[in-house]
Design a protein around this motif. Sequence first.
Motif, PDB file in Angstrom:
ATOM      1  N   GLU A 103      13.355  21.235 -18.809  1.00 21.31           N
ATOM      2  CA  GLU A 103      14.358  20.782 -17.858  1.00 21.31           C
ATOM      3  C   GLU A 103      15.598  21.668 -17.888  1.00 21.31           C
ATOM      4  OE1 GLU A 103      15.016  16.568 -18.237  1.00 21.31           O
ATOM      5  OE2 GLU A 103      12.868  16.122 -18.123  1.00 21.31           O
ATOM      6  N   SER A 104      15.876  22.274 -19.032  1.00 17.01           N
ATOM      7  CA  SER A 104      17.004  23.207 -19.115  1.00 17.01           C
ATOM      8  C   SER A 104      16.777  24.405 -18.212  1.00 17.01           C
ATOM      9  CB  SER A 104      17.199  23.680 -20.562  1.00 17.01           C
ATOM     10  OG  SER A 104      17.662  22.629 -21.379  1.00 17.01           O
ATOM     11  N   ILE A 153      23.743  25.781 -21.684  1.00 18.57           N
ATOM     12  CA  ILE A 153      23.291  24.510 -22.249  1.00 18.57           C
ATOM     13  C   ILE A 153      23.200  24.681 -23.764  1.00 18.57           C
ATOM     14  CG2 ILE A 153      21.422  22.822 -22.364  1.00 18.57           C
ATOM     15  CD1 ILE A 153      20.751  23.472 -19.478  1.00 18.57           C
ATOM     16  N   LEU A 182      23.606  18.996 -24.469  1.00 16.55           N
ATOM     17  CA  LEU A 182      22.367  18.238 -24.269  1.00 16.55           C
ATOM     18  C   LEU A 182      21.938  17.571 -25.568  1.00 16.55           C
ATOM     19  CD1 LEU A 182      19.778  17.401 -22.802  1.00 16.55           C
ATOM     20  CD2 LEU A 182      18.904  19.730 -23.163  1.00 16.55           C
ATOM     21  N   LEU A 190      20.393  15.685 -13.289  1.00 24.16           N
ATOM     22  CA  LEU A 190      21.312  16.806 -13.181  1.00 24.16           C
ATOM     23  C   LEU A 190      20.794  17.787 -12.127  1.00 24.16           C
ATOM     24  CD1 LEU A 190      22.151  15.567 -15.970  1.00 24.16           C
ATOM     25  CD2 LEU A 190      22.885  17.883 -16.583  1.00 24.16           C
ATOM     26  N   CYS A 214      16.777  13.168 -21.161  1.00 17.38           N
ATOM     27  CA  CYS A 214      16.967  14.625 -21.238  1.00 17.38           C
ATOM     28  C   CYS A 214      17.962  15.059 -20.164  1.00 17.38           C
ATOM     29  CB  CYS A 214      15.626  15.343 -21.137  1.00 17.38           C
ATOM     30  SG  CYS A 214      14.563  15.040 -22.572  1.00 17.38           S
ATOM     31  N   LEU A 215      17.509  15.767 -19.121  1.00 14.83           N
ATOM     32  CA  LEU A 215      18.421  16.233 -18.077  1.00 14.83           C
ATOM     33  C   LEU A 215      18.118  15.603 -16.719  1.00 14.83           C
ATOM     34  CD1 LEU A 215      18.614  19.997 -19.117  1.00 14.83           C
ATOM     35  CD2 LEU A 215      20.479  18.339 -19.217  1.00 14.83           C
ATOM     36  N   VAL A 266      26.664  22.240 -20.576  1.00 18.95           N
ATOM     37  CA  VAL A 266      26.039  20.952 -20.854  1.00 18.95           C
ATOM     38  C   VAL A 266      25.791  20.845 -22.357  1.00 18.95           C
ATOM     39  CG1 VAL A 266      24.058  19.449 -20.454  1.00 18.95           C
ATOM     40  CG2 VAL A 266      24.920  20.900 -18.592  1.00 18.95           C
ATOM     41  N   VAL A 272      17.724  23.373 -14.726  1.00 17.86           N
ATOM     42  CA  VAL A 272      19.136  23.075 -14.498  1.00 17.86           C
ATOM     43  C   VAL A 272      20.015  24.323 -14.619  1.00 17.86           C
ATOM     44  CG1 VAL A 272      21.118  21.802 -15.479  1.00 17.86           C
ATOM     45  CG2 VAL A 272      18.933  20.650 -15.127  1.00 17.86           C
TER      46      VAL A 272
END
Length: 383
Positions: A334-335, A311, A246, A303, A299-300, A244, A338
């Motif tokens: 959020e990373s 990421i 980001l 996902l 942001c994410l 990703v 995910v």
Amino acid sequence: MEQLCVPQGQFQLSRYPHREKDTLRAWDAADEYILNHLADEQIPLSGNILILNDSFGALSTALAAHNPAMMSDSFLAEQGLKQNLLQNGLEETRGRFLNSLETPDKPLDLVLLKIPKSHSMLEEQLHRIRPFVHTGTKIIAGAMTKLVHTNTLKLFERIIGPTKTSLAVKKARLIFSDVADLKLPDNPYPLTLDLKGEQFTHNHYTLSNHANVFSRESMDIGSRFFLQILQQEKVGSDEDLSIVDLGCGNGVVGVIATERFPNAQLHFVDESYMAVDSARINFQRAFPEREARFTATDCLAGLEANSADLILNNPPFHQQNVVGDFIALQMFKESRKVLKKGGALWVVGNRHLGYHAALKRLFGNCTLVASNKKFVVLKAVKR
């Protein structure tokens, strides 16, 4: 949530997304100035109304009874508009949204424009609406005085016609522009950026950058340092990685990652519609036989959890005119959700921002991969 009190009514408004201890309002004095001016001058609100750069939908909510369209480059602005319409008992259909790459579908009778921070974005927007305005169109722009410069007025005069400004009220100012029959300059956007000869790539890439893309005229030094390190360090296996990019901007980080990992699946994510489209153009030009995903989101958001191996993130440290690490912290949180177990978040940032402390707190680990006088590259692994 605070209350906006204007001649059009009283409206409960909040910023999007909601952040704890956020004391900032969802509107500014320029929004109030525009709405008061419309009422004081009894400007007709019939016909086709377009509102540009309405950060959280304050103008669109206050004028919802007149069915305006709102145009913005921001996914957050779109969600803010929906949120504030619902909070005030208004139907979402009262606020038709156009992203920054779309155009009106009929002539405009009233244009209300909040001056963006980016001069390039303003130039592109004036070019975009120019075919839809006519001598009967009222054009009113507003901003805090720090965003109104001589070259701002000259831009209106070059693309729209004769322009004047109001007196300042609460450090806000209005701009009035009359549509004239002009020989219009060409729209210079999107710009192109040539990466030939860069140390971090073995190939020659030409990147397209829409007007609101960060560092559109030259590569920012943080991304350049990041890409150099990503080429030197062991980032992941050569298997089918899910990567990703980001806060992708023009997608250059993801493009170089695709070059290094030819079997990877890339997902480009940004809250700017222009950024996501620039990334799409640049990826498809560089790798016409490859597929990737391109998403405008917060942001994410949206996902799937536990879906990414890697990421890559060069986080912004401001939202519009508000400076802070709140976006970076949201991206980091959020990373972690995910990423797959064993997956890694790689971050580049200014040394003084202290991202290492936040990453260690969230992930339980943080490695300093590289540094120079201004930037650090950090890695955090999901255990």
